[in-house]
Design a protein around this motif. Sequence first.
Motif, PDB file in Angstrom:
ATOM      1  N   LEU A  79       0.750  -1.211  -0.135  1.00 55.30           N
ATOM      2  CA  LEU A  79      -0.010  -0.048  -0.108  1.00 55.30           C
ATOM      3  C   LEU A  79       1.177   1.324  -0.252  1.00 55.30           C
ATOM      4  O   LEU A  79       0.190   2.494   0.510  1.00 55.30           O
ATOM      5  CB  LEU A  79      -1.262   0.124   1.016  1.00 55.30           C
ATOM      6  CG  LEU A  79      -1.741  -1.176   1.428  1.00 55.30           C
ATOM      7  CD1 LEU A  79      -2.310  -1.261   2.239  1.00 55.30           C
ATOM      8  CD2 LEU A  79      -3.116  -1.100   0.284  1.00 55.30           C
ATOM      9  N   GLN A  80       1.978   1.345  -0.426  1.00 56.40           N
ATOM     10  CA  GLN A  80       3.488   2.118   0.073  1.00 56.40           C
ATOM     11  C   GLN A  80       2.887   3.671  -0.692  1.00 56.40           C
ATOM     12  O   GLN A  80       2.522   4.833  -0.627  1.00 56.40           O
ATOM     13  CB  GLN A  80       4.296   2.014  -0.644  1.00 56.40           C
ATOM     14  CG  GLN A  80       5.095   0.768   0.176  1.00 56.40           C
ATOM     15  CD  GLN A  80       6.490   1.104  -0.453  1.00 56.40           C
ATOM     16  OE1 GLN A  80       6.997   0.800  -2.111  1.00 56.40           O
ATOM     17  NE2 GLN A  80       7.282  -0.605   0.205  1.00 56.40           N
ATOM     18  N   ARG A  81       2.100   3.380  -2.274  1.00 55.66           N
ATOM     19  CA  ARG A  81       1.969   4.559  -3.606  1.00 55.66           C
ATOM     20  C   ARG A  81       0.277   5.477  -2.497  1.00 55.66           C
ATOM     21  O   ARG A  81       0.821   6.564  -2.239  1.00 55.66           O
ATOM     22  CB  ARG A  81       1.525   3.930  -4.025  1.00 55.66           C
ATOM     23  CG  ARG A  81       2.715   3.755  -5.261  1.00 55.66           C
ATOM     24  CD  ARG A  81       2.177   3.513  -6.711  1.00 55.66           C
ATOM     25  NE  ARG A  81       3.416   2.964  -7.084  1.00 55.66           N
ATOM     26  CZ  ARG A  81       3.409   2.011  -8.094  1.00 55.66           C
ATOM     27  NH1 ARG A  81       2.373   1.415  -8.796  1.00 55.66           N
ATOM     28  NH2 ARG A  81       4.779   2.154  -8.641  1.00 55.66           N
ATOM     29  N   ALA A  82      -0.414   4.858  -2.250  1.00 55.96           N
ATOM     30  CA  ALA A  82      -1.398   5.223  -1.282  1.00 55.96           C
ATOM     31  C   ALA A  82      -1.315   6.554  -0.417  1.00 55.96           C
ATOM     32  O   ALA A  82      -2.043   7.478  -0.031  1.00 55.96           O
ATOM     33  CB  ALA A  82      -2.773   3.807  -1.357  1.00 55.96           C
ATOM     34  N   VAL A  83      -0.471   5.440   0.339  1.00 51.29           N
ATOM     35  CA  VAL A  83      -0.023   5.715   2.349  1.00 51.29           C
ATOM     36  C   VAL A  83       0.953   7.063   1.541  1.00 51.29           C
ATOM     37  O   VAL A  83       0.812   7.510   1.955  1.00 51.29           O
ATOM     38  CB  VAL A  83      -0.277   4.930   2.861  1.00 51.29           C
ATOM     39  CG1 VAL A  83       1.030   5.789   3.431  1.00 51.29           C
ATOM     40  CG2 VAL A  83       0.089   3.321   3.897  1.00 51.29           C
ATOM     41  N   LEU A  84       1.444   7.322   0.396  1.00 42.28           N
ATOM     42  CA  LEU A  84       2.099   8.238   0.693  1.00 42.28           C
ATOM     43  C   LEU A  84       1.839   9.175  -0.310  1.00 42.28           C
ATOM     44  O   LEU A  84       2.033  10.973  -0.099  1.00 42.28           O
ATOM     45  CB  LEU A  84       3.811   8.266  -0.477  1.00 42.28           C
ATOM     46  CG  LEU A  84       4.728   6.944  -0.342  1.00 42.28           C
ATOM     47  CD1 LEU A  84       6.256   6.016  -1.069  1.00 42.28           C
ATOM     48  CD2 LEU A  84       5.477   8.214   0.825  1.00 42.28           C
TER      49      LEU A  84
END
Length: 135
Positions: A79-84
């Motif tokens: 979920l890195q992109r969504a969190v960033l």
Amino acid sequence: PRLAPFVQVIEEILGEEQYIRIREGQVRIVRPRMGDEVEPHQLPSGQQQILTLFGELARRLRPGAVVLIDEIELSFPALQRAVLSHLRRLAREYDLQIIVTTHSMEIIANVAEHEVVNLDDMVLEERARAREAEA
């Protein structure tokens, strides 16, 4: 800050099949597809960490603050992109400076070059300057 924007962010990251219910200070995650309601500690660890990250931001946030997040990729790799993306939005809305440490090339590839500070390069450059000064 108001709690609603943070709940919305968490729900967007967790996905359509879950939503957060807060009653009398108790947080529950409602999962209609599964036909149940769980407490945060019953979620998978990555989802727990997302809930904790944005919950702490909601609780402690002050406009103009500096937020430090160590090794974000260990918490929620899928979920890195969504969190960033959500962190960037919060940074704009609340005038935050967010500093994230990472070893993840995926994260580095998804930010502008001017946003990346490679500490390994800084150490090597400083060592070279020190050696030049000694010579």
